[in-house]
Motif scaffolding. Structure first.
Motif, mmCIF file in Angstrom:
data_model
loop_
_atom_site.group_PDB
_atom_site.id
_atom_site.type_symbol
_atom_site.label_atom_id
_atom_site.label_comp_id
_atom_site.label_asym_id
_atom_site.label_seq_id
_atom_site.Cartn_x
_atom_site.Cartn_y
_atom_site.Cartn_z
ATOM 1 N N ASP A 19 47.961 45.068 30.694
ATOM 2 C CA ASP A 19 47.025 46.176 30.932
ATOM 3 C C ASP A 19 46.620 46.177 32.396
ATOM 4 O O ASP A 19 46.165 45.158 32.914
ATOM 5 N N THR B 184 41.750 49.762 31.740
ATOM 6 C CA THR B 184 41.304 50.142 30.391
ATOM 7 C C THR B 184 39.968 50.858 30.494
ATOM 8 O O THR B 184 39.204 50.653 31.432
ATOM 9 N N ALA C 194 44.538 52.107 27.254
ATOM 10 C CA ALA C 194 44.910 51.262 28.391
ATOM 11 C C ALA C 194 46.083 51.881 29.140
ATOM 12 O O ALA C 194 46.969 52.487 28.529
ATOM 13 N N VAL D 57 49.279 50.746 31.143
ATOM 14 C CA VAL D 57 50.035 49.494 31.098
ATOM 15 C C VAL D 57 51.157 49.508 32.122
ATOM 16 O O VAL D 57 51.597 50.559 32.575
#
Length: 450
Positions: A145, A148, A153, A155
């Motif tokens: 991640d 967030t 999130a 990524v």
């Protein structure tokens, strides 16, 4: 409740842990401190699984999938909840896979092998769904991640298995299982499973702030794994209390999925009481000042009879308005909402008769009068709520008798107006009820005056 597979043959030698195999056990000798580059991660615990449940996963589809990844030299492992279930001796319902291959790598591999890909919605999160031999396989690239917001999130992809494990919620959900049966456990998830412990990976506060729904996931898995109702780590509860308001931003649908599963699990009454103690109820659609004592009584009454989640939750509601507010927040199904309203409206009025306490009559009369297809099911939930075990058993065996008279029968006797037919049918229905539904058509029609 999760009971882990036998570990009586687990020996420790320094930082290496050894499993010795014999024909009566599920584990084979497998000793490997993991070597990555030139460093040795002593925190990685590995062993090898050889159970029937694990072997049963190897369908033609999975074997075909494995061959594609092997050919292109990308590692493929079972991830998360399926590993936990296999370690508990259960065959998982859903199996998710993780890989070092990127989504682009997977698309090239599958296209070259003539494998169909479906549902590309997960691709931006790293998930590709391949269809082989009429089975779907969800395979996700290892991720970290980078940002967030407590719900979603952003990524980026990695080839580092530990970094992917670090972003998962609970230690028991952070393990991987190679297709050769090798368990990869970076955060003592197997040990926690053996000890019936539920812990966040690393910092509880950090994991919760990445996705506030993890608060409810913690409670749900506590109900599945823990042996006793109140053995939480104090720092975990402190982190939940401090971050509870984050649940306000989580969609009602996601909350309801977790809440339902939690209420169906072990320790449900304790966990619902804890939700009130930690001031979380206001954020998840449960009424402020919910009747926790009544809920605990209902849970004791109903727990052995597979109650629907709403049967337990209904005890918290003081009024139909509480149900409406809950529905606005959680967007429950129509069936779930009507059950909650039914229980709140009838839990005190529709009870066994004082004169005939063993009689089903008040309940069967209600079912026949309501003429709704699911009224018997709702009354069964009411009997669970009330703790009427004997009456519940009888009602589950009872079937709604068919009223033997129709409007056509009355027309034959000269009753012709629609209004008169309706009134006569109701009169005959009342007579039939008083006979405990035993009068036949001829006996009932003898009460009709032409």
């Amino acid at each position: 409740m999760c009971e882990t597979l036998p570990a009586s043959l687990l020996e420790e030698a320094g930082d290496d842990r050894r499993i010795v195999f014999d024909e009566n056990h599920m584990w084979s000798r497998f000793v490997r401190p993991a070597v990555i580059g030139t460093s040795v991660w002593r925190s990685l615990f590995t062993m090898q699984l050889k159970t029937n449940e694990f072997q049963s996963l190897f369908t033609d589809g999975l074997n075909g999938l494995s061959e594609v990844f092997e050919k292109h030299q990308h590692e493929l492992r079972i991830a998360g909840g399926a590993v936990r279930d296999l370690l508990c001796g259960k065959r998982p319902e859903d199996v998710d896979f993780a890989t070092t291959a990127t989504p682009e790598d997977m698309k090239r591999m599958f296209q070259a092998a003539g494998i169909r890909m479906i549902n590309n919605k997960g691709e931006k999160h790293g998930t590709i769904t391949a269809r082989l031999h009429n089975e779907n396989f969800e395979v996700t690239t290892l991720r970290v991640d980078v940002q967030t917001d407590g719900r979603h999130a952003e990524v980026e992809f990695t080839t580092d298995w530990q970094k992917d494990a670090e972003r998962r919620d609970l230690t028991i959900n952070s393990m991987f299982l190679g297709l050769d049966g090798t368990l990869y456990d970076y955060f003592k998830g197997y040990e926690d499973l053996q000890n019936h412990k539920v812990r966040f990976v690393g910092s509880a506060e950090q994991r919760i702030q990445e996705d506030y729904l993890r608060i409810l996931r913690y409670f749900r898995f506590y109900g599945r794994v823990a042996l006793k109702p109140d053995e939480h780590e104090p720092e975990t509860l402190a982190a939940i209390r401090e971050n509870g308001r984050g649940l306000a931003a989580i969609s009602g649908e996601r909350i309801w999925v977790e809440l339902k599963k939690m209420v169906c699990g072990n320790h449900a009454a304790h966990l619902l009481e804890l939700i009130y103690d930690l001031d979380l109820a206001q954020y998840i659609g449960l009424p402020p000042g919910g009747d926790v004592d009544q809920m605990k009584r209902v849970w004791q009454n109903a727990r052995a009879h597979a109650p629907k989640p709403m049967t337990i939750l209904a005890a918290l509601f003081h009024s139909p308005e509480d149900v409406e507010k809950m529905d606005l927040r959680l967007k429950v199904s129509r069936e779930e909402k009507t059950l909650a309203l039914f229980l709140v409206r009838h839990r005190r009025g529709l009870c066994r008769s004082h004169d005939e306490p063993d009689s089903l009559k008040p309940f069967t009369d209600f079912i026949i009068d309501s003429r709704e297809p699911d009224s018997q099911s709702k009354v069964c939930e009411l009997l669970k709520y009330q703790g009427e075990e004997k009456l519940l058993s009888e009602l589950q065996r009872w079937s709604v008798p068919r009223f033997p008279v129709s409007g056509h029968d009355l027309r034959k006797l000269g009753v012709t107006s629609g209004k008169e037919i309706g009134a006569t049918l109701q009169t005959l229905r009342d007579i039939w009820k008083k006979s405990r539904y035993e009068m036949d058509k001829d006996e009932l029609l003898s009460h009709v005056k032409p």
